[in-house]
Design a protein around this motif. Structure first.
Motif, short mmCIF file in Angstrom:
data_model
loop_
_atom_site.label_atom_id
_atom_site.label_comp_id
_atom_site.label_asym_id
_atom_site.label_seq_id
_atom_site.Cartn_x
_atom_site.Cartn_y
_atom_site.Cartn_z
N GLY A 142 39.87 39.06 35.26
CA GLY A 142 39.13 40.23 35.13
C GLY A 142 37.58 40.27 35.21
O GLY A 142 37.39 41.47 34.89
N ASP A 143 36.93 39.19 34.59
CA ASP A 143 35.99 38.76 34.25
C ASP A 143 35.61 38.31 34.99
O ASP A 143 33.88 38.81 35.83
CB ASP A 143 36.10 38.25 32.33
CG ASP A 143 36.44 38.59 31.75
OD1 ASP A 143 35.89 39.64 31.74
OD2 ASP A 143 36.98 37.99 31.04
N ALA A 144 35.89 37.97 36.17
CA ALA A 144 34.71 37.76 37.57
C ALA A 144 34.83 38.68 37.72
O ALA A 144 35.20 39.96 38.56
CB ALA A 144 36.15 37.50 38.72
N SER A 145 32.89 39.25 38.69
CA SER A 145 32.41 40.25 39.17
C SER A 145 32.72 40.48 39.96
O SER A 145 32.85 39.47 40.86
CB SER A 145 30.66 39.74 38.32
OG SER A 145 30.19 38.58 39.05
N PRO A 146 32.55 41.67 41.04
CA PRO A 146 31.90 41.87 42.54
C PRO A 146 31.27 41.02 42.76
O PRO A 146 31.17 40.47 43.86
CB PRO A 146 30.94 43.48 42.04
CG PRO A 146 31.88 43.70 41.01
CD PRO A 146 31.37 42.56 39.95
#
Length: 279
Positions: free
Chosen positions: A13-17
């Motif tokens: 979930g920490d993968a940024s847009p």
């Protein structure tokens, strides 16, 4: 250009847009481990299949010039297995070569084990040093710690679970068993744990075994004043400024490593002497 992209250190979930967009559009990716990158693409549901080039600690200086030349014609996305490339991971020689060749370098910021451990450690964050992975051998670790014995900044280290108990014992030996520290493991993951306490206690705790990816955060050295007279003068100055003597002695003792009791009694004697009328 060269694009250094931070990837999750545990929680997807920490993968940024921006990272997701870059992965979806990339034509060339230089990756620390191409298999890890393939798994990341799959886990994020990204259908793009860019050209993958292995860029790891054993080949990065050899491959740097090739990747720099590719970056003259198209963007090259650079990934480490987790966290920010070039920070204790492959990437620095590539950045160095790109800068020398006049090729632009930019960053997609994101997760960092170093900053995450520092923030959650409970130790001072205003000034810190990152010391990377600790040496494998006992003697080399002791020499590393000895070189940092007077380091005032909070220190962050990486360590393997198989050596963490021995490393904490070495740190306690050199820095002192009472030096504050934190062992941060599996950060952002399901079994995240942060164990805080004096190095001596942490070394004893780690003897039972510690699993996962580990960061060790160690408090910086207290300020040392070689001249006890200077320390006493500091206590008296604090008292003159309105600080209670007991608190002033404690603060200066913490900062200098000198005895609180000795400073307190010396200050009492000095105040008594100075309060006597001249003969």
């Amino acid at each position: 250009m060269i694009i250094l992209a931070a990837t999750p250190i545990g929680n997807l979930g920490d993968a940024s847009p921006r990272l997701r967009e870059a992965l979806a559009e990339a034509t060339v990716v230089a990756a620390e481990d191409t298999r890890v990158t393939q798994r990341l693409l799959a886990a994020l549901g990204i259908a793009n299949r860019p050209r993958l080039i292995a860029l790891h600690e054993h080949n990065e200086r050899v491959r740097a010039s090739e990747i720099v030349e590719l970056a003259r014609e198209a963007d090259v996305l650079v990934l480490s297995d987790a966290g920010m490339p070039a920070v204790s991971d492959p990437g620095f020689p590539l950045v160095e070569a790109a800068v020398a060749a006049g090729v632009d370098v930019t960053v997609i910021p994101g997760p960092s084990a170093v900053l995450t451990a520092l923030a959650v450690s409970g130790l001072p964050t205003d000034r810190f040093s990152f010391e990377g992975f600790l040496p494998r051998k006992h003697g080399d670790r002791v020499r590393t710690f000895t070189s940092l014995v007077d380091e005032r900044r909070t220190m962050v280290f990486f360590e393997a679970p198989s050596r963490i108990a021995a490393s904490l014992a070495d740190a306690a030996q050199v820095f002192g068993a009472d030096r504050r520290a934190a062992v941060c493991r599996e950060l952002t993951k399901l079994h995240e744990e942060v164990k805080r306490g004096p190095l001596g206690e942490l070394a004893a705790w780690a003897e039972a075994g510690v699993r996962g990816e580990i960061c060790v955060v160690v408090d910086g050295a207290p300020e040392r004043i070689a001249d006890a007279g200077d320390a006493l003068a500091r206590v008296l100055a604090l008292v003159a400024g309105g600080v209670r003597l007991k608190e002033a002695a404690g603060d200066v003792a913490l900062a200098t490593g000198l005895s609180r009791r000795d400073l307190y009694e010396a200050a009492l004697q000095a105040r008594s002497t100075h309060s006597q009328p001249p003969v």
